[in-house]
Design a protein around this motif. Structure first.
Motif, PDB file in Angstrom:
ATOM      1  N   THR A  15      14.379  -0.665   2.680  1.00  0.00           N
ATOM      2  CA  THR A  15      15.430  -0.161   3.749  1.00  0.00           C
ATOM      3  C   THR A  15      14.754   1.312   4.716  1.00  0.00           C
ATOM      4  OG1 THR A  15      16.841   0.967   2.073  1.00  0.00           O
ATOM      5  CG2 THR A  15      17.131  -1.351   2.945  1.00  0.00           C
ATOM      6  N   GLY A  16      15.657   1.498   5.302  1.00  0.00           N
ATOM      7  CA  GLY A  16      15.132   2.842   6.203  1.00  0.00           C
ATOM      8  C   GLY A  16      13.638   3.730   6.348  1.00  0.00           C
ATOM      9  N   ILE A  17      13.396   4.646   5.332  1.00  0.00           N
ATOM     10  CA  ILE A  17      12.789   5.493   5.643  1.00  0.00           C
ATOM     11  C   ILE A  17      11.188   4.281   5.303  1.00  0.00           C
ATOM     12  CG2 ILE A  17      11.194   7.386   5.319  1.00  0.00           C
ATOM     13  CD1 ILE A  17      13.610   9.317   5.373  1.00  0.00           C
ATOM     14  N   GLY A  18      11.546   3.778   4.499  1.00  0.00           N
ATOM     15  CA  GLY A  18      10.185   2.998   3.690  1.00  0.00           C
ATOM     16  C   GLY A  18      10.072   1.793   4.579  1.00  0.00           C
ATOM     17  N   LEU A  19      10.635   1.561   4.770  1.00  0.00           N
ATOM     18  CA  LEU A  19      11.014  -0.194   5.428  1.00  0.00           C
ATOM     19  C   LEU A  19       9.938   0.805   7.390  1.00  0.00           C
ATOM     20  CD1 LEU A  19      11.380  -2.959   6.352  1.00  0.00           C
ATOM     21  CD2 LEU A  19      13.249  -2.410   6.804  1.00  0.00           C
ATOM     22  N   ALA A  20      10.684   1.396   7.567  1.00  0.00           N
ATOM     23  CA  ALA A  20      10.074   1.988   8.821  1.00  0.00           C
ATOM     24  C   ALA A  20       8.396   2.624   8.829  1.00  0.00           C
ATOM     25  CB  ALA A  20      10.978   2.833   9.158  1.00  0.00           C
ATOM     26  N   ARG A  38      15.451  -4.057  -5.703  1.00  0.00           N
ATOM     27  CA  ARG A  38      15.972  -4.978  -5.555  1.00  0.00           C
ATOM     28  C   ARG A  38      14.929  -6.065  -4.542  1.00  0.00           C
ATOM     29  NH1 ARG A  38      20.618  -2.587  -2.008  1.00  0.00           N
ATOM     30  NH2 ARG A  38      18.502  -1.716  -1.639  1.00  0.00           N
ATOM     31  N   ILE A  39      14.848  -7.127  -5.735  1.00  0.00           N
ATOM     32  CA  ILE A  39      13.733  -7.969  -4.569  1.00  0.00           C
ATOM     33  C   ILE A  39      14.068  -9.217  -3.546  1.00  0.00           C
ATOM     34  CG2 ILE A  39      13.641  -9.398  -6.552  1.00  0.00           C
ATOM     35  CD1 ILE A  39      10.305  -9.069  -4.754  1.00  0.00           C
ATOM     36  N   ASP A  40      14.580  -8.915  -3.570  1.00  0.00           N
ATOM     37  CA  ASP A  40      15.511 -10.046  -2.225  1.00  0.00           C
ATOM     38  C   ASP A  40      15.419  -9.067  -1.057  1.00  0.00           C
ATOM     39  OD1 ASP A  40      17.546  -8.374  -4.017  1.00  0.00           O
ATOM     40  OD2 ASP A  40      19.694  -9.281  -3.045  1.00  0.00           O
ATOM     41  N   VAL A  41      16.045  -7.734  -0.992  1.00  0.00           N
ATOM     42  CA  VAL A  41      15.822  -6.974  -0.028  1.00  0.00           C
ATOM     43  C   VAL A  41      14.830  -6.933   0.255  1.00  0.00           C
ATOM     44  CG1 VAL A  41      16.190  -4.825   0.730  1.00  0.00           C
ATOM     45  CG2 VAL A  41      18.438  -6.048  -0.268  1.00  0.00           C
ATOM     46  N   ALA A  46      10.195  -7.382   3.661  1.00  0.00           N
ATOM     47  CA  ALA A  46       8.196  -8.249   4.120  1.00  0.00           C
ATOM     48  C   ALA A  46       7.978  -8.739   5.440  1.00  0.00           C
ATOM     49  CB  ALA A  46       7.641  -8.683   2.541  1.00  0.00           C
ATOM     50  N   ALA A  47       9.599  -9.791   5.184  1.00  0.00           N
ATOM     51  CA  ALA A  47       9.261 -11.379   5.968  1.00  0.00           C
ATOM     52  C   ALA A  47       9.194 -10.830   7.355  1.00  0.00           C
ATOM     53  CB  ALA A  47      10.417 -11.843   5.820  1.00  0.00           C
ATOM     54  N   SER A  48       9.703  -9.346   7.934  1.00  0.00           N
ATOM     55  CA  SER A  48       9.476  -8.483   9.433  1.00  0.00           C
ATOM     56  C   SER A  48       8.642  -8.157   9.429  1.00  0.00           C
ATOM     57  CB  SER A  48      10.631  -8.342   8.873  1.00  0.00           C
ATOM     58  OG  SER A  48      10.674  -6.398   8.097  1.00  0.00           O
ATOM     59  N   LEU A  52       3.806  -7.778   1.715  1.00  0.00           N
ATOM     60  CA  LEU A  52       3.751  -8.130   0.468  1.00  0.00           C
ATOM     61  C   LEU A  52       4.737  -7.518  -0.720  1.00  0.00           C
ATOM     62  CD1 LEU A  52       3.047  -9.861  -2.113  1.00  0.00           C
ATOM     63  CD2 LEU A  52       1.051  -7.905  -2.358  1.00  0.00           C
ATOM     64  N   PRO A  53       5.926  -8.168  -1.215  1.00  0.00           N
ATOM     65  CA  PRO A  53       7.282  -6.756  -1.496  1.00  0.00           C
ATOM     66  C   PRO A  53       7.247  -7.370  -3.245  1.00  0.00           C
ATOM     67  CG  PRO A  53       7.552  -9.728  -1.122  1.00  0.00           C
ATOM     68  CD  PRO A  53       6.261  -9.725  -0.458  1.00  0.00           C
ATOM     69  N   LEU A  54       7.454  -6.256  -3.899  1.00  0.00           N
ATOM     70  CA  LEU A  54       6.872  -5.903  -5.471  1.00  0.00           C
ATOM     71  C   LEU A  54       7.739  -4.924  -5.851  1.00  0.00           C
ATOM     72  CD1 LEU A  54       3.180  -6.668  -5.590  1.00  0.00           C
ATOM     73  CD2 LEU A  54       4.176  -8.010  -6.478  1.00  0.00           C
ATOM     74  N   ALA A  55       8.393  -6.079  -7.245  1.00  0.00           N
ATOM     75  CA  ALA A  55      10.019  -5.001  -7.673  1.00  0.00           C
ATOM     76  C   ALA A  55       9.025  -4.390  -7.999  1.00  0.00           C
ATOM     77  CB  ALA A  55      10.773  -5.887  -8.224  1.00  0.00           C
ATOM     78  N   LEU A  56      10.097  -2.940  -8.575  1.00  0.00           N
ATOM     79  CA  LEU A  56       9.332  -1.718  -9.263  1.00  0.00           C
ATOM     80  C   LEU A  56      10.344  -0.660  -8.939  1.00  0.00           C
ATOM     81  CD1 LEU A  56       7.117   0.076 -10.678  1.00  0.00           C
ATOM     82  CD2 LEU A  56       6.633   0.679  -8.382  1.00  0.00           C
ATOM     83  N   ASP A  57      10.693  -0.175 -10.880  1.00  0.00           N
ATOM     84  CA  ASP A  57      11.300   0.745 -10.887  1.00  0.00           C
ATOM     85  C   ASP A  57      10.000   2.093 -11.115  1.00  0.00           C
ATOM     86  OD1 ASP A  57      12.467   2.870 -11.817  1.00  0.00           O
ATOM     87  OD2 ASP A  57      13.909   2.372 -13.284  1.00  0.00           O
TER      88      ASP A  57
END
Length: 251
Positions: A15-20, A38-41, A46-48, A52-57
Motif C-alpha cells: 500500500t501507500g508509498i511502497g506500492l507507488a 498481509r499476503i492478501d493485500v 502485485a497484480a496491478s 512478486l508478493p512475499l509475506a514478511l515481518d
C-alpha cells in the motif's frame, strides 16, 4: 525501460508509498518483489504491475534473510533495495513505555538494517545498485509528539550515510527519501488518532497535517515513486548519501 533485467526488492510494498515505488520501478522495466505482513493485500497490489508478493515481518531476522533468498531465486540479484516498511505512531515521552520504543525501532530502523543486510551481498555481485530508504521529514527536523518515530527516522538516515561512506567510489549509491505528509492510509489513521487525542474534528486534524507541508497540500504517493525512479535513472550516480526532502518547500 532502463531497469529492464534488474530486480527491485521493496518492503511494505502493498500500500501507500511502497506500492507507488513498486509501480514506478515496474514501469521502468524492473522485476519487482514486494513484501509485507498481509499476503492478501500484497497479492492484490502485485497484480496491478506483475510483481512478486512475499509475506514478511521485517523485525524477524531469519524470515528477512529467507524471504530475500527466495526473491533472489526467482528474480535474480537485488539491484534496487527499498527498505520502506515502517510504523508511524505518535506518543509523548511521558506516555511512552519501553515496549513502544522498541517496537518502533525494531520496525523502522532494525527492519531497514536487516533488509539491506540481506540484499546487499547479491547487489555486490553486480555492476550497479541502489539502496533507497524511505525515511521522513521527521528524520530531518523531528516531529512534535512523536520522539520515537523521529529518532527511528533520524537513525535510518545515519545508517544510509554510513553505508554511502563504506561503499564510496563504487557503482552503488545509498540515499534516503524524506517525505512530508503523504496521502496514504497512514495519514488516514493519524487523522483519527490526532482528532481523538486533541479533541478536535477529523477535518481539523487533517488540516494540521496539510499545513505542515510547505505547499499546503498532501503529497501524492506517486510523487515519492517518481523520486525513487529518478534515483535509479541515468545521471543519478553522483547522488549518494543524501536526504531527498519531498515536503513542498524548504524544511
Amino acid at each position: 525501460m532502463h531497469l529492464s533485467g534488474k530486480h527491485a526488492f521493496i518492503t511494505g510494498g502493498g500500500t501507500g508509498i511502497g506500492l507507488a515505488i513498486a509501480q514506478s520501478l515496474a514501469a521502468q522495466g524492473a522485476s519487482v518483489t514486494i513484501t509485507g505482513r498481509r499476503i492478501d493485500v500484497l497479492k492484490d497490489a502485485a497484480a496491478s504491475f506483475g510483481g512478486l508478493p512475499l509475506a514478511l515481518d521485517v523485525t524477524d531476522p531469519d524470515a528477512t534473510a529467507s524471504v530475500v533468498e527466495a526473491a533472489i531465486a526467482q528474480n535474480g540479484p537485488v539491484q534496487v533495495c527499498v527498505p520502506n516498511a515502517g510504523i508511524a505512531e505518535g506518543k509523548s515521552i511521558s506516555k511512552m513505555d519501553l515496549a513502544f520504543w522498541r517496537r518502533t525501532m525494531a520496525t523502522n530502523l532494525d527492519g531497514a538494517m536487516l533488509t539491506i543486510q540481506a540484499c546487499l551481498p547479491s547487489m555486490l555481485t553486480t555492476d550497479w545498485g541502489r539502496v533507497i530508504a524511505v525515511s521522513s521529514i521527521a528524520g530531518v527536523r523531528g516531529l512534535r509528539g512523536a520522539p520515537a518515530y523521529s529518532a527511528s527516522k533520524h537513525g535510518l538516515i545515519g545508517l544510509i550515510r554510513g553505508l554511502s561512506e563504506d561503499y564510496m567510489g563504487g557503482p552503488y549509491t545509498f540515499n534516503a527519501l524524506c517525505p512530508g505528509y503523504v496521502d496514504t492510509p497512514i495519514v488516514t489513521r493519524n487523522t483519527d488518532d490526532i482528532a481523538a487525542r486533541a479533541g478536535m474534528s477529523k477535518e481539523e486534524a487533517l488540516g494540521t497535517m496539510v499545513r505542515s507541508n510547505r505547499h499546503k497540500r498532501l503529497i501524492e504517493a506517486s510523487e515519492i515513486g517518481e523520486a525513487a525512479a529518478w534515483l535509479c535513472g541515468a545521471g543519478s550516480g553522483s547522488v549518494n548519501g543524501q536526504t531527498i526532502e519531498i515536503a513542498g518547500g524548504q524544511v
